[in-house]
Design a protein around this motif. Structure first.
Motif, short mmCIF file in Angstrom:
data_model
loop_
_atom_site.label_atom_id
_atom_site.label_comp_id
_atom_site.label_asym_id
_atom_site.label_seq_id
_atom_site.Cartn_x
_atom_site.Cartn_y
_atom_site.Cartn_z
N GLY A 30 5.60 -3.16 -9.31
CA GLY A 30 4.66 -2.97 -8.20
C GLY A 30 3.29 -3.51 -8.51
N ILE A 31 2.95 -4.64 -7.97
CA ILE A 31 1.66 -5.25 -8.24
C ILE A 31 0.89 -5.37 -6.93
N GLY A 32 -0.40 -5.06 -6.99
CA GLY A 32 -1.23 -5.26 -5.82
C GLY A 32 -1.58 -3.97 -5.12
N ILE A 33 -2.53 -4.09 -4.20
CA ILE A 33 -3.03 -2.95 -3.44
C ILE A 33 -2.99 -3.30 -1.97
N SER A 34 -2.49 -2.37 -1.17
CA SER A 34 -2.50 -2.56 0.28
C SER A 34 -2.60 -1.20 0.95
N GLY A 47 -3.61 5.39 4.05
CA GLY A 47 -3.43 5.57 2.62
C GLY A 47 -3.45 4.25 1.88
N ALA A 48 -3.45 4.34 0.56
CA ALA A 48 -3.47 3.15 -0.28
C ALA A 48 -2.16 3.05 -1.06
N MET A 49 -1.58 1.85 -1.09
CA MET A 49 -0.42 1.59 -1.90
C MET A 49 -0.87 0.83 -3.15
N VAL A 50 -0.67 1.43 -4.30
CA VAL A 50 -1.08 0.83 -5.56
C VAL A 50 0.09 0.90 -6.54
N ASN A 51 0.57 -0.26 -6.98
CA ASN A 51 1.63 -0.32 -7.99
C ASN A 51 2.82 0.56 -7.67
N GLY A 52 3.28 0.47 -6.45
CA GLY A 52 4.51 1.14 -6.09
C GLY A 52 4.39 2.58 -5.68
N VAL A 53 3.16 3.07 -5.56
CA VAL A 53 2.95 4.46 -5.15
C VAL A 53 1.94 4.48 -4.02
N GLU A 54 2.24 5.24 -2.97
CA GLU A 54 1.35 5.36 -1.83
C GLU A 54 0.66 6.72 -1.86
#
Length: 575
Positions: A30-34, A47-54
């Motif tokens: 999980g790379i990146g932020i969305s 919410g924020a998705m960071v490295n595979g976790v929301e």
């Protein structure tokens, strides 16, 4: 990191876990932020998705308890509040301010561990407007997935603590790797005098135990909303550490055990995990000791001559009330053992001392896990280097904690932990012989405090629940994986780093995490083929002892002389 959690164990990478390459790939994926959005009846949450976790941080569930709502039960949020930016960190409830005299009282601790303050979590922002939950889930989970929910209640002596203090991301990745994904919900609740102010004035108005009511409303929010995040409201397990663990016990006894909600009257939770904390025998919210706390806060706020002292506390400025609340000793203080703010019977939410409620069957009888660390009392016992004799210790315990016991009775209690050289050999850190006696009386005091507040009261809880509801399963564990830590042993909160971060010892992290995941899914910490099999506590009083490199079963009958004295004298030991 929890306030009392100071970890000295060496962190070992998960690569040393042979056969768990899948876990390593998951932890590094999980790379990146969305951003991701969830629509609720009361808010649109980004919410924020960071490295595979929301993560959806700071979702409000109640009106801000400010102004005339200060020191009142939480008011459910019913209107739509618009867009909630949950991409950051949730604002913390007001934290107890450390007084200068408290820090001076910690001089002995600073001499031994000069950098211990670096482990105290500091929230980026505090506000009375803090009644929120934070939801964290694996990437891609959506409504209808019906994942089990772990509802987290933080610790901090009921004086400090906030939902963002522990990051569940690594634990969530671990669950994904084991094909046991779950949703993590952390609730903010009011602490110190904002959430647990006692006094007859509070009793008369019905405004006691506000922090517990905040937690309960957070659970109700989960029942109403967690399905929109992909969670199953019928599969909620509540879990806490220290004061959070005591809160879990209080949630079991709240309203005499009624934990149903809504028109369907479904249970708000189906299981409970208590990590270092269970029953605390307590007197009324209007007892002499409790009233003295209220009176001191009123005086410090300049409200002593007001027609209504309680209304005056609502009308003073935030800074004035905060300073008045913090006039009481903080958790890291010479008199920190006094614990001015904690849940107490109030004739409304908690109807009696918790051990009496459980003995009468007035609690939510759900499957549970109760754990404690081997050396629960070591950290706080470093703060009183002058209590070097039995008489001084008895005087201290009576003045700060056991108002209902005489010094003679407390001397009898203290002497169950040995006299002379035996008090050193038998003291905590346990199983270390004459080592770690940093000053006279330290090890015996650490054993006494750890046993009464955590370890042996855990056994009383299990004894009562197994007698009242023998068919409801319960398990117990003892953490002994950091015995070699100087002065602290396996101290209070030592299990938090293995669970949240996966560090400490490889075995402790893996065993604690897998057992918790199994329980979240199946209400049973065991998994087929895992050894040793962890029997229910009522089956021979067996406890799982978690060592650095293995686990084993022990009989939960150690320090039976001390246990018997506590059990037979609970009436005089209420705080």
């Amino acid at each position: 990191m929890h306030i009392f959690q100071i970890t000295f164990a060496i962190s070992l990478p998960y690569m040393a876990l042979a056969g768990h390459q899948k876990l390593i790939r998951s932890l590094n994926s999980g790379i990146g932020i969305s951003n991701v959005t969830v629509n609720l009846s009361t808010a649109t949450v980004i919410g924020a998705m960071v490295n595979g976790v929301e993560s959806f941080a700071g979702i409000p569930f109640a009106s801000p308890p400010t102004g005339n709502l200060r020191l009142r039960p939480p008011q459910r949020l019913t209107k739509h509040v618009g867009v909630v930016d949950g991409t950051g960190v949730a604002t913390a409830c007001p934290q107890q301010v450390f007084r200068e005299e408290d820090l001076l009282g910690a001089a002995s601790l600073l001499q031994i561990f000069p950098n211990f303050t670096a482990g105290i979590p500091v929230p980026p922002k505090e506000s009375e407007d803090c009644l929120t939950v934070t939801v964290t889930r694996p990437e891609g989970v959506k409504a209808g997935d019906n994942l089990p929910v772990l509802f987290w209640i933080y610790g901090g002596s009921f004086e400090i603590g906030f939902s963002a203090a522990n990051d569940p991301a690594n634990f969530l990745h671990f669950g994904i790797a084991l094909n046991k994904p779950f949703i993590f919900v952390a609730v903010n609740y009011r602490v110190n005098g904002f959430g647990f102010l006692p006094g007859k004035e509070i009793l008369a108005e019905g405004s006691g135990n506000l922090g517990l009511l905040d937690q309960r409303m957070g659970l109700e929010w989960v029942a109403d909303n967690i399905s929109e995040f992909g969670g199953d409201p019928n599969r909620v397990v509540i879990w806490g550490i220290s004061a959070g663990s005591i809160s879990v016990l209080n949630q079991l006894t709240l309203y005499n055990g009624n934990h149903t909600y809504g028109k369907t009257m479904k249970p708000l939770f189906r299981g409970a995990v208590m990590s270092s904390g269970s029953i605390i025998p307590t007197n009324s919210i209007a007892s002499d000791k409790a009233q003295a706390v209220y009176d001191r806060v009123v005086k410090a706020a300049g409200c002593s001559n007001a027609r209504s002292t309680l209304q005056c506390l609502r009308e003073v400025s935030y800074e004035t009330f905060m300073n008045a609340v913090s006039s009481e000793p903080g958790p890291i203080a010479y008199n920190g053992f006094a614990v001015s703010y904690l849940p107490r019977p109030d004739n409304k939410t908690i109807l009696d001392s918790p051990e009496r409620l459980i003995a009468d069957g007035n609690y939510a009888a759900v499957p549970m896990i109760l754990g404690s660390m081997e050396d629960e009392g070591t950290f706080i016992s470093l703060l009183q280097p002058n209590l070097t004799t039995t008489a001084l210790l008895a005087q201290y315990l009576r003045q700060t904690y056991f108002w209902g016991a005489s010094e003679t009775e407390l001397v009898d209690y203290i002497n169950t932990y040995g006299r002379g050289f035996s008090e050193v050999v038998l003291g905590s850190p346990f199983r270390t012989g004459a080592r770690n006696e940093v000053f006279p009386g330290y090890k015996r005091r650490a054993a006494i405090i750890g046993d009464f507040v955590f370890t042996l009261t855990r056994r009383i809880t299990l004894l009562l629940t197994s007698f009242v509801n023998p068919n409801v399963p319960a398990w117990s564990y003892l953490g002994s994986f950091a015995q070699g830590t100087p002065y602290l042993g396996t101290g209070h909160g030592s299990d938090m780093t293995p669970i949240f971060s996966g560090t400490s010892t490889i075995h402790a992290a893996y065993r604690l995490r897998t057992s918790l995941l199994n329980f979240i899914y199946d209400l049973n910490p065991n998994e087929a083929g895992e050894a040793p099999f962890w029997p229910q506590w009522g089956t021979g009083y067996q406890q799982l002892q978690i060592l650095p490199n293995s686990s084993r079963l022990i009989t939960d009958n150690y320090r039976s002389r001390n246990f018997d004295w506590i059990l037979n004298n609970l009436d005089i030991l209420r705080v």
